[in-house]
Write an enzyme that holds these catalytic residues in place. Structure first.
Site, PDB file in Angstrom:
ATOM      1  N   ARG A   1      -5.209   9.023   7.947  1.00 47.57           N
ATOM      2  CA  ARG A   1      -6.045   8.045   7.499  1.00 47.57           C
ATOM      3  C   ARG A   1      -6.287   8.481   5.869  1.00 47.57           C
ATOM      4  O   ARG A   1      -5.977   9.944   5.572  1.00 47.57           O
ATOM      5  CB  ARG A   1      -7.959   8.213   7.479  1.00 47.57           C
ATOM      6  CG  ARG A   1      -8.102   7.710   8.980  1.00 47.57           C
ATOM      7  CD  ARG A   1      -7.665   5.993   9.585  1.00 47.57           C
ATOM      8  NE  ARG A   1      -7.792   5.269   8.644  1.00 47.57           N
ATOM      9  CZ  ARG A   1      -8.577   4.217   9.696  1.00 47.57           C
ATOM     10  NH1 ARG A   1      -8.940   4.230  10.224  1.00 47.57           N
ATOM     11  NH2 ARG A   1      -7.906   3.313   8.678  1.00 47.57           N
TER      12      ARG A   1
ATOM     13  N   ASP B   1      -0.684  -2.277  12.111  1.00 47.80           N
ATOM     14  CA  ASP B   1      -1.861  -0.659  12.211  1.00 47.80           C
ATOM     15  C   ASP B   1      -3.108  -2.073  12.331  1.00 47.80           C
ATOM     16  O   ASP B   1      -3.540  -1.699  13.236  1.00 47.80           O
ATOM     17  CB  ASP B   1      -1.748  -0.167  10.792  1.00 47.80           C
ATOM     18  CG  ASP B   1      -2.996  -0.008  10.282  1.00 47.80           C
ATOM     19  OD1 ASP B   1      -4.021   0.348  11.331  1.00 47.80           O
ATOM     20  OD2 ASP B   1      -3.034   0.825   9.341  1.00 47.80           O
TER      21      ASP B   1
ATOM     22  N   GLU C   1      -3.759   9.027  -1.096  1.00 47.96           N
ATOM     23  CA  GLU C   1      -2.760  10.108  -0.310  1.00 47.96           C
ATOM     24  C   GLU C   1      -2.036  10.863  -0.585  1.00 47.96           C
ATOM     25  O   GLU C   1      -0.630  11.671  -0.423  1.00 47.96           O
ATOM     26  CB  GLU C   1      -1.983   9.150   0.855  1.00 47.96           C
ATOM     27  CG  GLU C   1      -3.344   8.466   1.805  1.00 47.96           C
ATOM     28  CD  GLU C   1      -2.568   7.465   3.068  1.00 47.96           C
ATOM     29  OE1 GLU C   1      -0.993   7.856   3.243  1.00 47.96           O
ATOM     30  OE2 GLU C   1      -3.236   7.172   3.513  1.00 47.96           O
TER      31      GLU C   1
ATOM     32  N   ASP D   1       4.350   0.106   3.654  1.00 48.84           N
ATOM     33  CA  ASP D   1       3.221  -0.351   5.010  1.00 48.84           C
ATOM     34  C   ASP D   1       2.502  -0.895   3.900  1.00 48.84           C
ATOM     35  O   ASP D   1       1.828  -0.902   2.955  1.00 48.84           O
ATOM     36  CB  ASP D   1       1.872   0.526   5.037  1.00 48.84           C
ATOM     37  CG  ASP D   1       0.706  -0.092   5.743  1.00 48.84           C
ATOM     38  OD1 ASP D   1       0.574  -1.370   5.396  1.00 48.84           O
ATOM     39  OD2 ASP D   1      -0.183   1.266   5.494  1.00 48.84           O
TER      40      ASP D   1
ATOM     41  N   LYS E   1      -4.110   5.659  15.416  1.00 49.44           N
ATOM     42  CA  LYS E   1      -5.813   6.251  14.310  1.00 49.44           C
ATOM     43  C   LYS E   1      -6.886   6.663  15.116  1.00 49.44           C
ATOM     44  O   LYS E   1      -6.896   5.518  16.167  1.00 49.44           O
ATOM     45  CB  LYS E   1      -5.431   5.784  13.139  1.00 49.44           C
ATOM     46  CG  LYS E   1      -4.986   5.048  11.972  1.00 49.44           C
ATOM     47  CD  LYS E   1      -5.107   4.430  11.446  1.00 49.44           C
ATOM     48  CE  LYS E   1      -4.544   4.280  10.273  1.00 49.44           C
ATOM     49  NZ  LYS E   1      -5.332   2.951   9.094  1.00 49.44           N
TER      50      LYS E   1
ATOM     51  N   GLN F   1       0.754  -0.950   0.058  1.00 46.97           N
ATOM     52  CA  GLN F   1      -0.074  -0.059   0.165  1.00 46.97           C
ATOM     53  C   GLN F   1       0.882   1.542  -0.072  1.00 46.97           C
ATOM     54  O   GLN F   1       0.002   2.704  -0.711  1.00 46.97           O
ATOM     55  CB  GLN F   1      -0.997   0.060   1.025  1.00 46.97           C
ATOM     56  CG  GLN F   1      -1.954   0.727   1.572  1.00 46.97           C
ATOM     57  CD  GLN F   1      -3.314   0.638   2.799  1.00 46.97           C
ATOM     58  OE1 GLN F   1      -3.385   0.120   2.397  1.00 46.97           O
ATOM     59  NE2 GLN F   1      -2.740   1.947   3.704  1.00 46.97           N
TER      60      GLN F   1
ATOM     61  N   LYS G   1       2.684  10.482  10.906  1.00 46.32           N
ATOM     62  CA  LYS G   1       2.742   9.031   9.508  1.00 46.32           C
ATOM     63  C   LYS G   1       1.119   9.899   8.350  1.00 46.32           C
ATOM     64  O   LYS G   1      -0.313   9.449   8.885  1.00 46.32           O
ATOM     65  CB  LYS G   1       2.402   7.785   9.014  1.00 46.32           C
ATOM     66  CG  LYS G   1       2.629   7.620   7.732  1.00 46.32           C
ATOM     67  CD  LYS G   1       2.007   5.591   7.823  1.00 46.32           C
ATOM     68  CE  LYS G   1       1.630   4.887   6.662  1.00 46.32           C
ATOM     69  NZ  LYS G   1       0.273   4.000   6.685  1.00 46.32           N
TER      70      LYS G   1
ATOM     71  N   GLU H   1       5.456  -2.067   8.348  1.00 41.41           N
ATOM     72  CA  GLU H   1       3.271  -2.249   8.414  1.00 41.41           C
ATOM     73  C   GLU H   1       2.946  -3.747   8.262  1.00 41.41           C
ATOM     74  O   GLU H   1       3.084  -3.322   7.680  1.00 41.41           O
ATOM     75  CB  GLU H   1       3.123  -0.639   8.607  1.00 41.41           C
ATOM     76  CG  GLU H   1       2.062   0.003   9.024  1.00 41.41           C
ATOM     77  CD  GLU H   1       1.073   0.432   8.574  1.00 41.41           C
ATOM     78  OE1 GLU H   1       2.133   2.115   8.934  1.00 41.41           O
ATOM     79  OE2 GLU H   1       0.145   0.917   8.551  1.00 41.41           O
TER      80      GLU H   1
HETATM   81  P1  PGA Z   1      -6.313   3.835   5.521  1.00 42.64           P
HETATM   82  O1  PGA Z   1      -5.022   3.601   5.080  1.00 42.64           O
HETATM   83  O2  PGA Z   1      -6.231   5.174   5.880  1.00 42.64           O
HETATM   84  O3  PGA Z   1      -6.858   3.724   4.328  1.00 42.64           O
HETATM   85  O4  PGA Z   1      -6.545   2.591   6.872  1.00 42.64           O
HETATM   86  C1  PGA Z   1      -3.996   4.182   6.054  1.00 42.64           C
HETATM   87  C2  PGA Z   1      -2.976   3.061   6.977  1.00 42.64           C
HETATM   88  O5  PGA Z   1      -3.617   1.700   6.198  1.00 42.64           O
HETATM   89  O6  PGA Z   1      -1.706   3.258   7.280  1.00 42.64           O
HETATM   90 ZN    ZN Z   2      -1.601   1.015   6.968  1.00 44.53          ZN
END
Ligand code: PGA
Ligand code: ZN
Length: 405
Positions: free
Chosen positions: A357, A303, A202, A235, A328, A159, A379, A276
């Protein structure tokens, strides 16, 4: 400093999906707002977001019920309470049903707006108020340069391919170097004949590459070309290509040990210092084995594994799974629980990475939170798109004007 009233609004996030804004008014006339983010690659154990499910509005993603929950239930519940007693406010919401009843989006919006109102009323910068006397510092950003997975049309399985500026005297200097690496990565990908499919969720590049390793090696080459001092972070977000006990990666079927073999070869070759979600959210045995194997050489960040949940982090600490936690706020729902997770991580010697996010807003709360937690890293995504920059720019401001003052 009593809470006089709370009102909420359905607003839009960086993907054009509805999200919740809450606004708190205090008896001394102070007003403050907070907006909550929303993930795409969400973990199964996250606190539930409340969505209307009405297909005629925003494909079911409307948050009118969450807004009503703030206006009609949470507001009256916290009305009259002392805004500077965050844990009392959060606990009142939790005791009355918390995220399962009101939605994590409703609860978190109120939790954060109350904190911001209290800080404003005391005329303190938010980070200083949140820190409540604890030591603070501006964390080193972990910056997304290339995206794959659910954030970039599944071009790659992994990702996030990120850089961590190392050895720069300030976040400002680090970000300057990161901007150079981002530009150079784009140039290099074009040179390789790569189709740059716009900007990912992102703000990173979302290239069509042949393999995950190509993304890491391109990133390393861009770092070398710009003579920047950068480590690489990944990640993997592996839960999303994990089915029936196997990791389905580039046409291969790997077990947890196979994932470890692959990632281990990248550590020295590309300077990867943080990984991650290398393994899936419930692959506890795999996590423990991987941590035994690589934990002394690299940050292993949980995570989806921990979902910022104190109980899941407790289990990880007991079983030796991971050595860092991604934090988060909306995975757990309140500020108080978020600080509980940070305290547990610290006590166990786990690293702390405060994270945004993929669906974000212009709220910069996260920057203050990361400073207040003295997180190792923050992050936020890439250094484009203003929902990201709101936070980076706030960090720059704190670093320059507030933290040494
Ligand atoms: P998400 O991605 O906000 O789509 O969950 C961020 C991450 O996985 O760190
Ligand atoms: Zn993540």
């Amino acid at each position: 400093m009593k809470i006089q009233g709370v009102r909420a609004l359905e607003i839009l996030d960086s993907r054009g999906n509805p999200t919740v804004q809450a606004e708190v008014g205090l008896s001394d006339g102070t007003r403050a707002k907070a907006q909550v983010p929303s993930g795409a690659s969400t973990g199964r154990h996250e606190a539930p977001e409340l969505r209307d499910g009405d297909p005629l509005r925003y494909g079911g993603k409307g948050v009118r019920q969450a807004v009503r929950n703030v206006d009609e239930l949470l507001g009256p519940l916290v009305q009259g309470m002392d805004a500077s007693n965050q844990s009392a406010v959060d606990n009142r919401m939790l005791e009355n049903g918390g995220s399962n009843r009101f939605g994590a989006n409703a609860v978190l919006a109120v939790s954060c707006a109350v904190a911001r109102a209290a800080a404003a009323s005391l005329r303190l910068p938010l980070w200083r108020y949140l820190a409540a006397g604890r030591d603070c510092h501006v964390p080193v950003p972990m910056v997304n340069i290339i995206s794959g997975g659910l954030h970039a049309g599944r071009n790659l399985e992994f990702q996030d391919f990120l850089v961590i500026p190392t050895g720069y005297p300030s976040v400002a200097d680090g970000l300057e170097a990161v901007a150079g690496v981002r530009r150079e990565t784009g140039r290099l990908l074009l040179e390789q004949g790569c189709v740059l499919t716009g900007v990912a969720d992102e703000g990173g590049w979302g290239p069509r590459l042949n393999s995950n390793e190509e993304a890491v090696s391109s990133l390393r080459e861009a770092i070398e070309r710009t003579a920047a001092k950068m480590d690489i972070a990944l990640d993997v977000a592996s839960t999303h290509f994990y089915t029936d006990g196997a990791y389905m990666l580039e046409g291969q079927t790997l077990d947890a040990a196979g994932m470890g073999d692959l990632l281990e070869t990248w550590l020295d070759r590309y300077g990867v210092t943080s990984i991650e979600d290398a393994l899936a959210e419930d692959d506890w045995d795999g996590w423990t084995a991987l941590t035994r194997r690589l934990g002394s050489k690299v940050k292993l960040v949980g995570d989806d594994l921990f979902t910022t949940d104190p109980d899941r982090l407790d289990r990880g600490i007991r079983e030796g799974a991971a050595n860092s936690v991604l934090v988060k706020m909306n995975q757990i729902g309140t500020l108080t629980q978020t600080f509980e997770v940070v305290a547990k991580a610290r006590a166990a010697g786990y690293g702390v990475v405060v994270s945004a996010r993929s669906g974000e807003t212009e709220d910069s709360f996260l920057a203050d939170l990361a400073v207040a937690c003295a997180a190792d890293h923050i992050k936020i995504g890439s250094i484009t798109r203003s929902e990201r920059l709101a936070k980076y720019n706030r960090l720059l401001e704190i670093e320059r004007f507030e933290i040494s003052a």
